[in-house]
Design a protein around this motif. Structure first.
Motif, PDB file in Angstrom:
ATOM      1  N   TYR A 211       1.622   4.831  -1.644  1.00 25.94           N
ATOM      2  CA  TYR A 211       1.629   3.588  -2.429  1.00 25.94           C
ATOM      3  C   TYR A 211       2.441   2.505  -1.713  1.00 25.94           C
ATOM      4  O   TYR A 211       1.987   1.376  -1.543  1.00 25.94           O
ATOM      5  N   LYS A 212       3.654   2.903  -1.238  1.00 28.32           N
ATOM      6  CA  LYS A 212       4.516   1.933  -0.533  1.00 28.32           C
ATOM      7  C   LYS A 212       3.809   1.396   0.715  1.00 28.32           C
ATOM      8  O   LYS A 212       3.903   0.217   1.044  1.00 28.32           O
ATOM      9  N   SER A 213       3.128   2.290   1.425  1.00 33.93           N
ATOM     10  CA  SER A 213       2.441   1.884   2.666  1.00 33.93           C
ATOM     11  C   SER A 213       1.340   0.873   2.366  1.00 33.93           C
ATOM     12  O   SER A 213       1.185  -0.127   3.069  1.00 33.93           O
ATOM     13  N   ILE A 214       0.589   1.144   1.292  1.00 34.45           N
ATOM     14  CA  ILE A 214      -0.503   0.213   0.946  1.00 34.45           C
ATOM     15  C   ILE A 214       0.079  -1.143   0.537  1.00 34.45           C
ATOM     16  O   ILE A 214      -0.450  -2.199   0.896  1.00 34.45           O
ATOM     17  N   VAL A 215       1.203  -1.112  -0.199  1.00 31.44           N
ATOM     18  CA  VAL A 215       1.837  -2.380  -0.602  1.00 31.44           C
ATOM     19  C   VAL A 215       2.220  -3.178   0.644  1.00 31.44           C
ATOM     20  O   VAL A 215       1.969  -4.385   0.733  1.00 31.44           O
ATOM     21  N   ILE A 216       2.813  -2.499   1.635  1.00 30.89           N
ATOM     22  CA  ILE A 216       3.212  -3.200   2.872  1.00 30.89           C
ATOM     23  C   ILE A 216       1.981  -3.780   3.554  1.00 30.89           C
ATOM     24  O   ILE A 216       1.930  -4.961   3.902  1.00 30.89           O
ATOM     25  N   LYS A 217       0.977  -2.945   3.742  1.00 30.93           N
ATOM     26  CA  LYS A 217      -0.211  -3.430   4.458  1.00 30.93           C
ATOM     27  C   LYS A 217      -0.837  -4.608   3.705  1.00 30.93           C
ATOM     28  O   LYS A 217      -1.209  -5.613   4.303  1.00 30.93           O
ATOM     29  N   ASN A 218      -0.949  -4.455   2.382  1.00 34.94           N
ATOM     30  CA  ASN A 218      -1.627  -5.494   1.615  1.00 34.94           C
ATOM     31  C   ASN A 218      -0.884  -6.828   1.657  1.00 34.94           C
ATOM     32  O   ASN A 218      -1.509  -7.890   1.701  1.00 34.94           O
TER      33      ASN A 218
END
Ligand code: GLY
Length: 360
Positions: A211-218
């Motif tokens: 979830y954290k990774s997707i937030v960063i990428k997004n």
């Protein structure tokens, strides 16, 4: 987990994601549903996916061969033909159920078929959950040059279902870990610490890490959706990593490397360049190399391959006027975009990666 809004679509999670998907598919505007799978996801993921669907609409499956070596225009032609033979029209939708190869290729096929039909990404690998399926990059390789053909095209939604991760081998799982290390190095020192503690091996911690990774990428994608500048950061480790991946793909006699394994090597070499050129701390460099050797194993890159690998870097999409560009680091979360580096230093970086973990 709360849905994440991207450019003009949402990334949904777990059961809520299927509810959103099922609602979406009730739309009368949609004619036939096509599901693109590869041999592996057909076998291990398709029935899990079907169990979550409530639609009564007609659904047709298209299977392609698994593996990066099939991420090319020949496979696209076969899918375009299949769509045609199976009667796809402009109201058809393509659901891409698979890893990065399936979501990248499926997005490209859909965006170009009859000038574009809608598509949905359902990533089944860690790598495609945290990177490939999010951010609207679609495309295929040209021979062994990675993602040279493609376009930015938004999916209708991305469905993240962590349960698909149970279908992966340890090797496939850790391929995605490389991209998470990339997010840690470029944006989030705490995430980097979590990864180095091997928290990704614990499934409930892994869900939070995803979830954290997707937030960063997004966040990056929202600021620079077409990669005019900032988004290049998401390519940390990829200038060298893609060249290594291409070289290994090209040479059937060499061991076959996953994308993550190649990027992991690229990140060590680019951290070496960062240390030499921009004072990236030695402690961070050695700790990264140690972790990558421990987690991914050490791939021997023979010196006789160096020249060809350096040659392949000339095709990197970030290059400007023939000058090879890198993302380099001054420190964790402190990056430089469009950096350059002398070739001799890249060779030293390859030697550094090849040397034992405890050597400087
Ligand atoms: N994989 C890097 C990006 O999506 O920009």
């Amino acid at each position: 987990m709360t849905s994440i809004q991207s450019t003009d679509y949402f990334i949904h999670f777990s059961d809520d994601a299927y509810q959103q998907l099922n609602n979406y598919l009730t739309n009368d505007e949609i004619s036939t549903i096509f599901v693109l799978v590869d041999k592996n996801t057909h076998e291990h993921c398709y029935s899990k996916f079907l169990n979550k669907l409530s639609t009564k609409k007609e659904m047709k499956v298209i299977e392609i061969k698994a593996g990066e070596m099939h991420k090319n225009i020949t496979t696209c032609v076969s899918v375009w033909k299949k769509l045609t033979d199976l009667g796809a029209d402009r109201k058809s939708i393509l659901i891409n159920l698979g890893g990065g190869m399936v979501t990248d290729l499926g997005g490209f096929v859909a965006s170009t078929f009859k000038r574009g039909i809608k598509f949905i990404n359902i990533p089944t690998t860690l790598l495609s959950m945290v990177d490939a399926s999010v951010g609207s990059k679609t495309g295929v390789d040209l021979d062994n040059l990675k993602n040279l053909i493609g376009l930015f095209s938004n999916p209708e939604m991305v469905v993240i279902d962590y349960n698909y991760l149970q279908t992966l081998s340890n090797r496939e799982l850790r391929s995605g870990v490389a991209e998470i290390i990339k997010y840690g190095l470029t944006f989030d020192s705490k995430l980097l610490i979590e990864i180095k503690k091997d928290n990704w091996k614990n499934i409930s911690k892994l869900n939070v890490i995803i979830y954290k990774s997707i937030v960063i990428k997004n966040k990056v994608v929202l600021q620079d959706p077409k990669e005019e500048n900032l988004r290049k950061v998401l390519n940390y480790g990829h200038t060298v990593g893609h060249a290594i991946e291409s070289y290994f793909l090209e040479h059937a006699t060499l061991e076959n490397l996953t994308h993550g394994e190649a990027i992991a090597i690229g990140m060590v070499i680019e951290a070496y360049l960062s240390h030499k050129l921009h004072a990236f701390p030695l402690t961070e460099l050695t700790s990264l190399k140690e972790y990558i050797h421990k987690t991914f194993g050490k791939t021997g890159i023979a010196t006789e391959h160096y020249t060809d690998i350096l040659g392949l870097m000339k095709h990197d999409k970030k290059n400007i006027n023939g000058s090879i560009r890198y993302i380099l680091l001054k420190n964790v979360s402190d990056y430089i975009i469009n950096a350059t580096a002398p070739t001799e230093l890249v060779i030293e970086g390859l030697d550094y990666y090849n040397s034992p973990s405890n050597s400087r």
